[in-house]
Design an enzyme around this catalytic site. Sequence first.
Site, PDB file in Angstrom:
ATOM      1  N   ARG A 137      39.118   0.960   2.699  1.00 20.16           N
ATOM      2  CA  ARG A 137      38.197   2.011   3.166  1.00 20.16           C
ATOM      3  C   ARG A 137      36.747   1.772   2.766  1.00 20.16           C
ATOM      4  NH1 ARG A 137      42.625   4.675   1.494  1.00 20.16           N
ATOM      5  NH2 ARG A 137      43.935   5.450   3.191  1.00 20.16           N
ATOM      6  N   LYS A 159      24.824  -2.033  10.943  1.00 17.69           N
ATOM      7  CA  LYS A 159      25.760  -2.126  12.076  1.00 17.69           C
ATOM      8  C   LYS A 159      26.617  -3.364  11.879  1.00 17.69           C
ATOM      9  CE  LYS A 159      23.397  -0.093  16.019  1.00 17.69           C
ATOM     10  NZ  LYS A 159      22.999  -0.420  17.400  1.00 17.69           N
ATOM     11  N   GLU A 201      13.069 -11.844  18.914  1.00 18.81           N
ATOM     12  CA  GLU A 201      13.188 -10.517  18.267  1.00 18.81           C
ATOM     13  C   GLU A 201      11.935 -10.216  17.435  1.00 18.81           C
ATOM     14  OE1 GLU A 201      15.735  -8.599  19.084  1.00 18.81           O
ATOM     15  OE2 GLU A 201      17.358  -9.976  19.674  1.00 18.81           O
ATOM     16  N   LYS A 243      11.858  -3.306  10.863  1.00 20.62           N
ATOM     17  CA  LYS A 243      13.226  -2.874  11.164  1.00 20.62           C
ATOM     18  C   LYS A 243      13.671  -1.822  10.140  1.00 20.62           C
ATOM     19  CE  LYS A 243      17.759  -3.480  12.643  1.00 20.62           C
ATOM     20  NZ  LYS A 243      18.811  -4.260  13.245  1.00 20.62           N
ATOM     21  N   GLU A 253      21.656   5.914  14.779  1.00 13.27           N
ATOM     22  CA  GLU A 253      21.329   5.985  16.196  1.00 13.27           C
ATOM     23  C   GLU A 253      21.598   7.370  16.762  1.00 13.27           C
ATOM     24  OE1 GLU A 253      21.391   1.818  18.181  1.00 13.27           O
ATOM     25  OE2 GLU A 253      23.137   2.921  18.851  1.00 13.27           O
ATOM     26  N   ARG A 258      16.005   4.827  16.863  1.00 13.69           N
ATOM     27  CA  ARG A 258      16.514   3.460  16.732  1.00 13.69           C
ATOM     28  C   ARG A 258      16.600   2.764  18.092  1.00 13.69           C
ATOM     29  NH1 ARG A 258      20.926   1.483  12.175  1.00 13.69           N
ATOM     30  NH2 ARG A 258      21.087  -0.634  12.939  1.00 13.69           N
ATOM     31  N   ASN A 262      15.834  -1.512  21.366  1.00 13.18           N
ATOM     32  CA  ASN A 262      16.457  -2.042  22.585  1.00 13.18           C
ATOM     33  C   ASN A 262      15.457  -2.496  23.635  1.00 13.18           C
ATOM     34  OD1 ASN A 262      19.112  -1.782  21.767  1.00 13.18           O
ATOM     35  ND2 ASN A 262      19.167   0.382  22.328  1.00 13.18           N
ATOM     36  N   HIS A 265      16.282  -5.264  26.025  1.00 10.84           N
ATOM     37  CA  HIS A 265      17.718  -5.502  25.926  1.00 10.84           C
ATOM     38  C   HIS A 265      18.529  -4.965  27.105  1.00 10.84           C
ATOM     39  CE1 HIS A 265      16.716  -6.898  21.958  1.00 10.84           C
ATOM     40  NE2 HIS A 265      17.972  -7.164  21.676  1.00 10.84           N
ATOM     41  N   HIS A 269      20.959  -7.715  28.387  1.00  4.59           N
ATOM     42  CA  HIS A 269      22.421  -7.599  28.404  1.00  4.59           C
ATOM     43  C   HIS A 269      22.964  -7.873  29.804  1.00  4.59           C
ATOM     44  CE1 HIS A 269      22.266  -4.998  24.532  1.00  4.59           C
ATOM     45  NE2 HIS A 269      22.349  -6.278  24.258  1.00  4.59           N
ATOM     46  N   HIS A 283      21.228 -15.148  23.495  1.00  4.07           N
ATOM     47  CA  HIS A 283      20.760 -13.770  23.427  1.00  4.07           C
ATOM     48  C   HIS A 283      19.220 -13.679  23.365  1.00  4.07           C
ATOM     49  CE1 HIS A 283      20.593  -9.543  22.516  1.00  4.07           C
ATOM     50  NE2 HIS A 283      19.925  -9.805  21.407  1.00  4.07           N
TER      51      HIS A 283
HETATM   52  N1  LIG Z   1      24.587  -6.019  13.588  1.00  3.79           N
HETATM   53  C1  LIG Z   1      23.460  -6.026  14.241  1.00  3.79           C
HETATM   54  O1  LIG Z   1      22.625  -5.117  14.099  1.00  3.79           O
HETATM   55  C2  LIG Z   1      23.144  -7.170  15.135  1.00  3.79           C
HETATM   56  C3  LIG Z   1      21.859  -7.318  15.676  1.00  3.79           C
HETATM   57  C4  LIG Z   1      21.590  -8.434  16.461  1.00  3.79           C
HETATM   58  C5  LIG Z   1      22.577  -9.374  16.701  1.00  3.79           C
HETATM   59  N2  LIG Z   1      23.829  -9.204  16.158  1.00  3.79           N
HETATM   60  C6  LIG Z   1      24.898 -10.190  16.378  1.00  3.79           C
HETATM   61  O2  LIG Z   1      24.485 -11.414  15.786  1.00  3.79           O
HETATM   62  C7  LIG Z   1      25.184 -12.477  16.433  1.00  3.79           C
HETATM   63  C8  LIG Z   1      24.226 -13.623  16.663  1.00  3.79           C
HETATM   64  O3  LIG Z   1      23.721 -14.060  15.434  1.00  3.79           O
HETATM   65  P1  LIG Z   1      23.090 -15.512  15.255  1.00  3.79           P
HETATM   66  O4  LIG Z   1      22.139 -15.755  16.347  1.00  3.79           O
HETATM   67  O5  LIG Z   1      22.641 -15.621  13.862  1.00  3.79           O
HETATM   68  O6  LIG Z   1      24.337 -16.460  15.601  1.00  3.79           O
HETATM   69  P2  LIG Z   1      25.366 -17.284  14.703  1.00  3.79           P
HETATM   70  O7  LIG Z   1      25.786 -16.550  13.517  1.00  3.79           O
HETATM   71  O8  LIG Z   1      26.404 -17.743  15.654  1.00  3.79           O
HETATM   72  O9  LIG Z   1      24.492 -18.536  14.247  1.00  3.79           O
HETATM   73  C9  LIG Z   1      23.991 -19.426  15.202  1.00  3.79           C
HETATM   74  C10 LIG Z   1      24.379 -20.866  14.875  1.00  3.79           C
HETATM   75  O10 LIG Z   1      23.596 -21.325  13.780  1.00  3.79           O
HETATM   76  C11 LIG Z   1      24.431 -21.870  12.784  1.00  3.79           C
HETATM   77  N3  LIG Z   1      23.720 -21.669  11.519  1.00  3.79           N
HETATM   78  C12 LIG Z   1      23.608 -20.528  10.812  1.00  3.79           C
HETATM   79  N4  LIG Z   1      22.755 -20.688   9.803  1.00  3.79           N
HETATM   80  C13 LIG Z   1      22.333 -21.962   9.843  1.00  3.79           C
HETATM   81  C14 LIG Z   1      21.436 -22.730   9.073  1.00  3.79           C
HETATM   82  N5  LIG Z   1      20.756 -22.192   8.057  1.00  3.79           N
HETATM   83  N6  LIG Z   1      21.254 -24.039   9.392  1.00  3.79           N
HETATM   84  C15 LIG Z   1      21.904 -24.568  10.456  1.00  3.79           C
HETATM   85  N7  LIG Z   1      22.746 -23.894  11.243  1.00  3.79           N
HETATM   86  C16 LIG Z   1      22.952 -22.605  10.941  1.00  3.79           C
HETATM   87  C17 LIG Z   1      25.737 -21.162  12.926  1.00  3.79           C
HETATM   88  O11 LIG Z   1      26.792 -21.922  12.390  1.00  3.79           O
HETATM   89  C18 LIG Z   1      25.836 -21.042  14.449  1.00  3.79           C
HETATM   90  O12 LIG Z   1      26.313 -22.240  14.993  1.00  3.79           O
HETATM   91  C19 LIG Z   1      25.771 -11.904  17.704  1.00  3.79           C
HETATM   92  O13 LIG Z   1      27.170 -11.775  17.561  1.00  3.79           O
HETATM   93  C20 LIG Z   1      25.136 -10.521  17.820  1.00  3.79           C
HETATM   94  O14 LIG Z   1      25.985  -9.590  18.433  1.00  3.79           O
HETATM   95  C21 LIG Z   1      24.111  -8.125  15.388  1.00  3.79           C
HETATM   96 ZN   LIG Z   2      18.687  -8.555  20.221  1.00  4.00          ZN
END
Ligand SMILES: NC(=O)c1ccc[n+]([C@@H]2O[C@H](COP(=O)([O-])OP(=O)(O)OC[C@H]3O[C@@H](n4cnc5c(N)ncnc54)[C@H](O)[C@@H]3O)[C@@H](O)[C@H]2O)c1
Ligand SMILES: [Zn+2]
Length: 377
Positions: A137, A159, A201, A243, A253, A258, A262, A265, A269, A283
């Site tokens: 939990r 999130k 971003e 942020k 939200e 918040r 978007n 976005h 999307h 993305h």
């Molecule tokens: N929770 C939230 O508020 C929120 C907001 C925006 C995006 N997201 C989520 O985040 C995800 C995307 O995140 P991302 O773009 O970081 O993708 P990711 O975590 O897939 O990382 C991108 C790539 O970079 C590699 N990588 C990571 N750190 C590295 C480093 N220091 N050196 C070399 N390679 C590295 C990873 O292995 C991967 O191949 C999506 O699933 C999206 O939905 C969440």
């Molecule tokens: Zn985004």
Amino acid sequence: MSPQKSADDSGVLVQLGPRTYEVKVVTGQTAQFGAFVKEALERTWAGSSCRRALVVTDSHLADLGVPSAYEAALAAAGISPETVIMPPGERSKSLECAGQLYDFLVSRSADRHVLVVALGGGVIGDLAGFVAATYARGVPLVMAPTTLLAQVDSAIGGKVGINHPLAKNIIGAFHQPAGVWIDTNTLASLPERELRCGLAEVVKYGVILDQDFFAELEQGVDLILARQPQVIRQIVRRSCQLKAAVVASDEREETGRRAILNFGHTVAHAIEAVAGYGGAFEHGEAVAVGMVAESRLAVRLGWIGQELVERLARLLARFGLPTHAPGLDPRRLLEAMNCDKKTDRGKLRFVLPRSIGKVELTDLAREQDVMAVLESL
Ligand SMILES: NC(=O)c1ccc[n+]([C@@H]2O[C@H](COP(=O)([O-])OP(=O)(O)OC[C@H]3O[C@@H](n4cnc5c(N)ncnc54)[C@H](O)[C@@H]3O)[C@@H](O)[C@H]2O)c1
Ligand SMILES: [Zn+2]
């Protein structure tokens, strides 16, 4: 809304009453990670009771040898770490991978005093965060984001979640971390395309909240792309402050505040859905195109002039981001938008700029204007 600063210059506070936490932005001081974690935990219900940590990372970071310094720092602080390495990429945001982490925790007889450390990009943060939100939990979580996108966006705000095979991010929770540790040195190994996606971003924060920041980005393009450490630290820190302020004003939200995050976005999307996830557009690239498209919509509403769209597109292009997405069927894009969760009682809602640094949520955009913008994508 004022920037959320802490007394220490490297830190940003996310002010959420009893869930307030620090986002620390450093460059290569991993030895101090353990002390940061202990301090962060002290501010939570867990106090000094966490003696074990599950470090979740992905195989790219493991191959780069990133986890060992974090493990050593935790061990030195009296928190015994064990690391689980997930496959890299969006597919790890699954119930199956969450299940593997639950299995691991159960096999170690972990109780609610186990700390989860998410060491990786947004995928690892969302997955490990979801496990932390649900195991026993809810157990304490520390984010150690390693992509620019995770550092400026996903690690802050609480999130967390995983994907359903048919719907992205549909299974999740709000679970604020105890702290966020950002070492900008990790960005040295980040592939160019991932860096650019994070920059989309960053540009977004300038447009929605901070015209001075936008102008700084315009001036700093070359140094940013060269990953000049001081400049990178500055833009990461500023993005985190922005942020943090938005999250502090609307943690779950609920007030609509918040929603300004978007911007770009709604169209992004739709582009991702029509082009296919993991397809032609990452993305951040879809967000870049989306911000330009939605700004054009603001021109059609008479909110801004065309010169603002051009200024935004110029900055994005200098960062190597796309500003057009030709070849996507506008009707399918519109359909995808209507399916997206941001429609309100059948009306499309957009966050649109009034100027650089100011946006407003609106449902005034007429479908014919949206269509015209999508046709010129
Ligand atoms: N929770 C939230 O508020 C929120 C907001 C925006 C995006 N997201 C989520 O985040 C995800 C995307 O995140 P991302 O773009 O970081 O993708 P990711 O975590 O897939 O990382 C991108 C790539 O970079 C590699 N990588 C990571 N750190 C590295 C480093 N220091 N050196 C070399 N390679 C590295 C990873 O292995 C991967 O191949 C999506 O699933 C999206 O939905 C969440
Ligand atoms: Zn985004």
